[in-house]
Design a protein around this motif. Structure first.
Motif, PDB file in Angstrom:
ATOM      1  N   CYS A 214     114.150 -65.934  60.250  1.00 46.08           N
ATOM      2  CA  CYS A 214     113.776 -66.944  59.677  1.00 46.08           C
ATOM      3  C   CYS A 214     115.017 -68.112  59.160  1.00 46.08           C
ATOM      4  CB  CYS A 214     112.948 -66.821  58.535  1.00 46.08           C
ATOM      5  SG  CYS A 214     111.537 -65.793  59.018  1.00 46.08           S
ATOM      6  N   ALA A 215     114.748 -69.231  59.559  1.00 47.82           N
ATOM      7  CA  ALA A 215     115.850 -70.147  59.232  1.00 47.82           C
ATOM      8  C   ALA A 215     115.686 -70.929  57.758  1.00 47.82           C
ATOM      9  CB  ALA A 215     115.916 -71.303  60.163  1.00 47.82           C
ATOM     10  N   ASP A 216     114.304 -70.866  57.366  1.00 44.48           N
ATOM     11  CA  ASP A 216     113.832 -71.602  55.884  1.00 44.48           C
ATOM     12  C   ASP A 216     113.258 -70.367  55.123  1.00 44.48           C
ATOM     13  OD1 ASP A 216     114.778 -74.522  56.209  1.00 44.48           O
ATOM     14  OD2 ASP A 216     113.688 -73.671  58.250  1.00 44.48           O
ATOM     15  N   VAL A 217     113.932 -69.728  54.128  1.00 47.17           N
ATOM     16  CA  VAL A 217     113.639 -68.704  53.328  1.00 47.17           C
ATOM     17  C   VAL A 217     113.778 -68.984  51.814  1.00 47.17           C
ATOM     18  CG1 VAL A 217     113.495 -66.327  52.789  1.00 47.17           C
ATOM     19  CG2 VAL A 217     114.062 -66.951  55.311  1.00 47.17           C
ATOM     20  N   VAL A 232     118.282 -72.767  53.636  1.00 46.88           N
ATOM     21  CA  VAL A 232     117.678 -73.985  54.167  1.00 46.88           C
ATOM     22  C   VAL A 232     118.307 -74.075  55.447  1.00 46.88           C
ATOM     23  CG1 VAL A 232     117.063 -76.388  53.880  1.00 46.88           C
ATOM     24  CG2 VAL A 232     117.208 -74.887  52.033  1.00 46.88           C
ATOM     25  N   ASP A 233     117.451 -74.277  56.795  1.00 44.46           N
ATOM     26  CA  ASP A 233     118.132 -74.619  57.883  1.00 44.46           C
ATOM     27  C   ASP A 233     119.040 -73.570  58.268  1.00 44.46           C
ATOM     28  OD1 ASP A 233     118.224 -75.895  60.389  1.00 44.46           O
ATOM     29  OD2 ASP A 233     119.170 -77.459  59.687  1.00 44.46           O
ATOM     30  N   LEU A 323     106.399 -76.544  48.210  1.00 48.07           N
ATOM     31  CA  LEU A 323     105.813 -77.790  48.637  1.00 48.07           C
ATOM     32  C   LEU A 323     107.133 -78.639  48.881  1.00 48.07           C
ATOM     33  CD1 LEU A 323     102.578 -78.340  46.587  1.00 48.07           C
ATOM     34  CD2 LEU A 323     102.899 -78.439  49.365  1.00 48.07           C
ATOM     35  N   ALA A 324     108.193 -78.328  47.890  1.00 46.31           N
ATOM     36  CA  ALA A 324     109.237 -79.163  47.912  1.00 46.31           C
ATOM     37  C   ALA A 324     110.337 -78.802  49.127  1.00 46.31           C
ATOM     38  CB  ALA A 324     110.190 -78.716  46.430  1.00 46.31           C
ATOM     39  N   PHE A 325     110.436 -77.780  49.573  1.00 46.37           N
ATOM     40  CA  PHE A 325     111.225 -77.572  50.684  1.00 46.37           C
ATOM     41  C   PHE A 325     110.524 -77.011  51.885  1.00 46.37           C
ATOM     42  CE2 PHE A 325     112.128 -73.448  49.482  1.00 46.37           C
ATOM     43  CZ  PHE A 325     113.045 -72.715  50.804  1.00 46.37           C
ATOM     44  N   ASP A 326     109.431 -76.399  51.875  1.00 43.34           N
ATOM     45  CA  ASP A 326     108.618 -76.124  53.204  1.00 43.34           C
ATOM     46  C   ASP A 326     109.340 -74.716  53.985  1.00 43.34           C
ATOM     47  OD1 ASP A 326     106.909 -75.883  55.085  1.00 43.34           O
ATOM     48  OD2 ASP A 326     107.465 -77.586  56.030  1.00 43.34           O
TER      49      ASP A 326
END
Ligand SMILES: [Zn+2]
Length: 400
Positions: A214-217, A232-233, A323-326
């Protein structure tokens, strides 16, 4: 570290493609440690036939080794990097325990020790014990400190990326102005990198555990206090002052108690260890967090209620974070996560009440896979990253 040599191949040619794929496989093993060929295929997105061909080629070049394991009860061949260089150290200073792990560049865990700490442990004595423990463990392996490339240290609170010191007041009494990197670096004579515990854990879980691929955790660390580590990313996100993810200080009760940080009604004043154990003062006066967790797992109704309510309260704040960083996945760890779905169920429900987070591609809320070792696993990886980037910067492969 083995690197696949490229002999300036034609762009887009078969050999260029093979070499690019070889590099992907070596990078995947360097990042995640020993992997089976099936896991390599899943991690790199290459077909199993391609992985099999390239692994044979890398074996004949002496760049990788294989060994047999009985992981998950079945015999499997693990592919590891050849030519191990150096040791990495992870030191997790918690509220109540000190954990030290020594690993090698193939991310194999060689030695580990856990020491309990008193509730109000002091920086000087704890760092002394940590240094002695590292020396003991390295010697017990028949190695020397000069073989350690770096050590990562995790502290229970926001760490200023600029100074490596705890950024907030009231997190760990007496540790506020301690330059942990300087103190341990002087004692051990090795490079030290200091990190927040939740950030160390998100590195561990994204490299080796529930966040793999996963790239966003977001890693939610539900322990004596609550905090989050963010990727993030594909990159660790710490924020300018290191307070990114400090969800324990989000306001949840405008008329609540004053938090040690100075604000009123922080999440930590509602779900921190003191708040949770205090809820049981009528029935179980003086209970510890560990005992509360144990009783909840055994089925005690009052203790189960406390954990479930904590899950809901944490989940509402985590929903805001999501919600802020998905993120794609929310991984939950820390002591409270030892209660499994008792905590995770209400936490997931609270996240699910925010409609944009649900649906076919909704955010997943899962339990961490590495348990209390997520932090030290991440720290050892961080130590090798640090050593790698230092070697690149100074233009030499030699390490002290
Ligand atoms: Zn606070």
């Amino acid at each position: 570290m083995p690197t696949v040599r490229t002999s300036t191949p034609q762009f887009g040619s078969q050999s260029a493609l093979r070499e690019a794929n070889s590099q992907r496989i070596v990078d995947a093993i360097r990042r995640h440690g020993a992997l089976t060929q099936v896991e390599i295929a899943a991690t790199t997105g290459l077909s199993q036939a391609t992985v099999s061909t390239i692994v044979k080629q890398l074996l004949s070049q002496g760049l990788v080794d294989t060994r047999t394991t009985v992981r998950t009860g079945r015999r499997a061949q693990l592919v590891t990097l050849a030519q191990r260089t150096g040791l990495g150290v992870g030191i997790h200073v918690g509220q109540r325990a000190l954990r030290v792990l020594i690993g090698d560049s193939g991310h194999d865990e060689l030695s580990e020790r856990l020491l309990p700490l008193p509730a109000d442990h002091r920086a000087d004595t704890t760092l002394d014990r940590a240094a002695l423990l590292v020396v003991d463990l390295v010697e017990a392996l028949g190695a020397e400190l000069s073989e350690v490339v770096a050590a990562g240290v995790a502290l229970p609170g926001a760490v200023d990326p600029g100074t490596g010191t705890i950024g907030g007041r009231g997190v760990l009494e007496g540790w506020e102005d301690v330059d942990v990197g300087e103190v341990l670096g002087r004692r051990l004579g090795i490079p030290i990198v200091v990190e927040k515990d939740a950030t160390a854990a998100v590195i561990g879980e994204t490299r080796f555990g529930a966040g793999r691929g996963c790239a966003d955790v977001a890693f939610i660390r539900a322990s004596y206090l609550v905090g989050a580590g963010l990727v993030v990313d594909g990159q660790v996100h710490r924020g300018r002052r290191g307070i990114a993810g400090e969800i324990g200080h989000v306001e949840v009760d405008p008329s609540g108690a004053i938090c040690p940080c100075g604000s009123r009604g922080c999440l930590n004043t509602v779900v921190g260890a003191e708040a949770l154990t205090d809820l049981l003062r009528m029935s179980r006066s003086g209970i510890t967090l560990r005992a509360l967790i144990g009783l909840a797992v055994e089925g005690d109704p009052g203790c189960r209620q406390v954990i479930a309510d904590a899950g809901g309260a944490i989940g509402s704040v985590v929903a805001g974070l999501a919600l802020a960083f998905d993120p794609q996945r929310i991984v939950v760890g820390g002591e409270l996560a030892e209660t499994g779905e008792l905590l995770l169920g209400p936490l997931r429900d609270a996240v699910g009440r925010r409609v944009p987070l649900t649906g076919d591609h909704g955010v997943e809320v899962v339990r961490g896979e590495l348990g209390p070792r997520a932090e030290v696993r991440g720290l050892v990886a961080l130590a090798f990253d640090q050593a790698g980037s230092a070697a690149t910067t100074s233009g030499t492969e030699e390490s002290a």
